[in-house]
Design an enzyme around this catalytic site. Structure first.
Site, mmCIF file in Angstrom:
data_model
loop_
_atom_site.group_PDB
_atom_site.id
_atom_site.type_symbol
_atom_site.label_atom_id
_atom_site.label_comp_id
_atom_site.label_asym_id
_atom_site.label_seq_id
_atom_site.Cartn_x
_atom_site.Cartn_y
_atom_site.Cartn_z
ATOM 1 N N HIS A 55 -46.920 -54.217 -23.575
ATOM 2 C CA HIS A 55 -47.206 -53.328 -24.709
ATOM 3 C C HIS A 55 -47.265 -51.908 -24.189
ATOM 4 O O HIS A 55 -47.843 -51.662 -23.129
ATOM 5 C CB HIS A 55 -48.545 -53.717 -25.353
ATOM 6 C CG HIS A 55 -48.766 -53.071 -26.676
ATOM 7 N ND1 HIS A 55 -49.212 -51.786 -26.800
ATOM 8 C CD2 HIS A 55 -48.583 -53.541 -27.927
ATOM 9 C CE1 HIS A 55 -49.302 -51.498 -28.081
ATOM 10 N NE2 HIS A 55 -48.922 -52.542 -28.788
ATOM 11 N N ASP A 102 -47.861 -60.787 -30.919
ATOM 12 C CA ASP A 102 -46.732 -61.614 -31.360
ATOM 13 C C ASP A 102 -46.673 -62.960 -30.642
ATOM 14 O O ASP A 102 -46.210 -63.947 -31.198
ATOM 15 C CB ASP A 102 -45.405 -60.856 -31.145
ATOM 16 C CG ASP A 102 -45.270 -59.702 -32.136
ATOM 17 O OD1 ASP A 102 -45.837 -59.795 -33.232
ATOM 18 O OD2 ASP A 102 -44.609 -58.709 -31.797
HETATM 19 N N1 CMC Z 1 -40.851 -59.017 -19.869
HETATM 20 C C1 CMC Z 1 -40.484 -58.697 -18.618
HETATM 21 N N2 CMC Z 1 -40.728 -57.492 -18.084
HETATM 22 C C2 CMC Z 1 -41.357 -56.599 -18.847
HETATM 23 C C3 CMC Z 1 -41.767 -56.868 -20.152
HETATM 24 C C4 CMC Z 1 -41.493 -58.140 -20.659
HETATM 25 N N3 CMC Z 1 -41.865 -58.476 -21.891
HETATM 26 N N4 CMC Z 1 -42.385 -55.793 -20.679
HETATM 27 C C5 CMC Z 1 -42.368 -54.852 -19.723
HETATM 28 N N5 CMC Z 1 -41.743 -55.335 -18.628
HETATM 29 C C6 CMC Z 1 -41.540 -54.649 -17.366
HETATM 30 C C7 CMC Z 1 -40.335 -53.740 -17.427
HETATM 31 O O1 CMC Z 1 -39.154 -54.394 -17.075
HETATM 32 C C8 CMC Z 1 -40.740 -52.684 -16.462
HETATM 33 O O2 CMC Z 1 -40.563 -53.185 -15.159
HETATM 34 P P1 CMC Z 1 -40.035 -52.268 -13.968
HETATM 35 O O3 CMC Z 1 -41.067 -51.190 -13.829
HETATM 36 O O4 CMC Z 1 -39.936 -53.197 -12.830
HETATM 37 O O5 CMC Z 1 -38.720 -51.729 -14.453
HETATM 38 C C9 CMC Z 1 -42.236 -52.538 -16.667
HETATM 39 O O6 CMC Z 1 -42.660 -53.786 -17.164
HETATM 40 C C10 CMC Z 1 -42.610 -51.447 -17.659
HETATM 41 O O7 CMC Z 1 -41.874 -51.661 -18.848
HETATM 42 P P2 CMC Z 1 -41.406 -50.535 -19.859
HETATM 43 O O8 CMC Z 1 -40.122 -50.958 -20.450
HETATM 44 O O9 CMC Z 1 -41.469 -49.189 -19.217
HETATM 45 O O10 CMC Z 1 -42.566 -50.592 -20.901
HETATM 46 P P3 CMC Z 1 -42.506 -50.078 -22.373
HETATM 47 O O11 CMC Z 1 -43.779 -49.389 -22.635
HETATM 48 O O12 CMC Z 1 -41.275 -49.340 -22.708
HETATM 49 O O13 CMC Z 1 -42.408 -51.493 -23.111
HETATM 50 C C11 CMC Z 1 -42.488 -53.139 -24.673
HETATM 51 C C12 CMC Z 1 -43.233 -51.973 -24.063
HETATM 52 C C13 CMC Z 1 -43.350 -53.776 -25.748
HETATM 53 C C14 CMC Z 1 -41.187 -52.623 -25.295
HETATM 54 C C15 CMC Z 1 -42.148 -54.164 -23.568
HETATM 55 O O14 CMC Z 1 -43.331 -54.621 -22.974
HETATM 56 C C16 CMC Z 1 -41.310 -55.308 -24.072
HETATM 57 O O15 CMC Z 1 -40.078 -55.197 -24.143
HETATM 58 N N6 CMC Z 1 -41.959 -56.445 -24.463
HETATM 59 C C17 CMC Z 1 -41.255 -57.550 -25.070
HETATM 60 C C18 CMC Z 1 -41.074 -57.318 -26.550
HETATM 61 C C19 CMC Z 1 -42.369 -57.517 -27.318
HETATM 62 O O16 CMC Z 1 -43.097 -58.473 -27.077
HETATM 63 N N7 CMC Z 1 -42.632 -56.620 -28.276
HETATM 64 C C20 CMC Z 1 -43.814 -56.685 -29.126
HETATM 65 C C21 CMC Z 1 -44.735 -55.528 -28.851
HETATM 66 S S1 CMC Z 1 -46.383 -55.748 -29.487
HETATM 67 C C22 CMC Z 1 -46.278 -55.954 -31.174
HETATM 68 C C23 CMC Z 1 -45.617 -54.803 -31.844
HETATM 69 O O17 CMC Z 1 -46.185 -53.708 -31.931
HETATM 70 O O18 CMC Z 1 -44.513 -54.991 -32.338
#
Ligand code: CMC
Length: 371
Positions: free
Chosen positions: A261, A314
């Site tokens: 998140h 989720d």
């Molecule tokens: N699975 C695998 N790796 C992950 C995930 C995940 N779900 N989420 C983050 N990471 C890793 C990412 O690859 C990165 O690793 P590295 O530093 O090695 O490159 C690190 O964690 C930081 O990730 P980020 O992309 O910079 O984080 P963000 O703030 O952009 O992402 C997020 C937030 C929600 C988009 C992401 O955690 C994600 O894609 N999660 C899966 C989708 C999900 O469950 N979404 C629902 C969010 S909560 C309910 C809502 O509000 O909708």
């Protein structure tokens, strides 16, 4: 000023709105909603009370609750909206059908083109009722069946659930569903709420702002994750196979839906903790579903050990909806229906104290080219 110093990709850490609605207080580990703790609302309140709280800025009296509930339950979806839905191909994504329906709701509102907060507050309960009934009938409309209306005399949450699953539902099931609605009702400034506020800041009306929010919520990085979680759990079928599947995905650098998140980062989303409990309570009441709980736990353990990542809401909303017998294509639409209360509060607040959103860019393209 538009310089590199002020550039934050994805607006990470940027404060983009001043609000009295909600706040993710990481320091005190609290999700504040109009002064209340969201977790306490999930445990103790009814969804209609949270709707009142969001719209009226105060916890509603029992009289106000009955008024709101009647407006939400008795809101009649305009026939035109169901006619449009019936014409859309069933293969179209449910969130796309919902987006079309939300936009079409404006057709039946003679006062659709307003950005007046009082007018919006007055129509908000009806809109929340419309959206829930549309969501509950999305699959029915796609298959040429007649939509069902909510029935007066039953609560909003009960009506919503029994229309979704087309059967009588138990009190334990209604409570589990209602807790998910409250958990989804409001959560500060996620992408969909920001999208709604950006649109509202042009003084466009609530229908436009809500339509933008549906479009945003569809994405798998946002609301679409709950459907993706269930598909992953169904693909795995057992805890061992889920562990294998997650490891395989991680090895291929794939994201595991339902984890991580932007704001909570490497902590557990507190809403997920509560929904995990809701799932367990539902399983206890049904006397079945323990394998699903075990599978979710295994997924949680693998992700914590392998990536230091924790589940978000989720991840646990998906198995709750699955045990309730809700079609998977409706999980994200339900998220939107529940969030419509928070979204309307944000749209009203934006219109009350508006400043047009118009940020700048960090230009990295060429210059000085000649035609
Ligand atoms: N699975 C695998 N790796 C992950 C995930 C995940 N779900 N989420 C983050 N990471 C890793 C990412 O690859 C990165 O690793 P590295 O530093 O090695 O490159 C690190 O964690 C930081 O990730 P980020 O992309 O910079 O984080 P963000 O703030 O952009 O992402 C997020 C937030 C929600 C988009 C992401 O955690 C994600 O894609 N999660 C899966 C989708 C999900 O469950 N979404 C629902 C969010 S909560 C309910 C809502 O509000 O909708």
């Amino acid at each position: 000023m538009a310089d590199q110093q002020h550039y934050s990709p994805g607006l990470e850490g940027v404060i983009a709105a001043q609000t009295r609605i909600s706040f993710l207080d990481l320091q005190n580990e609290e999700i504040v909603v109009r002064g209340y703790n969201l977790l306490e609302l999930i445990e103790r309140a009814r969804y209609v009370e949270v709707v009142g709280l969001l719209l009226d800025e105060q916890f509603p009296t029992p009289e106000r609750c009955s008024e709101l509930e009647s407006q939400m339950v008795q809101a009649e979806v305009p026939e035109l909206v169901y006619e449009i839905l019936a014409k859309l191909p069933a293969r179209m994504h449910a969130m796309d059908r919902l987006r079309t329906a939300v936009s079409a709701l404006a057709a039946a509102d003679p006062d659709a083109n307003t950005a007046d907060p009082d007018a919006e507050r007055a129509k908000a309960p009806r809109l929340i009722g419309h959206i829930a009934q549309i969501v509950a009938n999305l699959t029915r409309c796609a298959h040429g069946e007649k939509p069902r209306s909510f029935e007066p005399g039953r609560s909003f949450a009960e009506n919503f659930l029994r229309t979704l699953v087309a059967r009588e539902v138990t009190a334990a099931e209604v409570r589990a569903f209602e807790q998910s609605l409250i958990a989804y009702s409001e959560h500060e400034l996620p992408n969909s709420t920001f999208a709604a506020r950006v649109v509202a800041s042009t003084l466009a009306d609530a229908y436009g702002a809500l339509t933008a929010a549906v479009a945003s919520l569809k994405g798998p990085l946002h609301g679409g994750a709950n459907e993706a979680v269930m598909e992953m759990l169904l693909e795995a079928q057992t805890a061992d196979r889920l562990e294998e599947l997650i490891r395989h995905k991680l090895a291929r650098k794939e994201r595991i839906m339902g984890f991580g998140h932007r704001v909570y980062m490497r902590r557990m989303d507190p809403r997920a903790l509560l929904l995990k409990r809701t799932l367990q309570e539902l399983v206890n009441a049904r006397g079945s579903g323990t394998e699903l709980v075990a599978m979710c736990q295994r997924g949680e353990d693998v992700m914590r050990t392998e990536k230091g990542l924790y589940p978000n809401l989720d991840y646990y909303a998906a198995p709750v909806y699955y045990l309730l017998g809700i079609p998977i294509e409706l999980y994200t639409p339900i998220f939107f229906a529940a969030r419509s209360a928070g979204l309307l509060a944000h749209i009203i607040e934006q219109h009350q104290d508006n400043r047009l959103y118009r940020p700048r860019v960090l230009y990295t393209g060429p210059r000085g080219l000649k035609v």
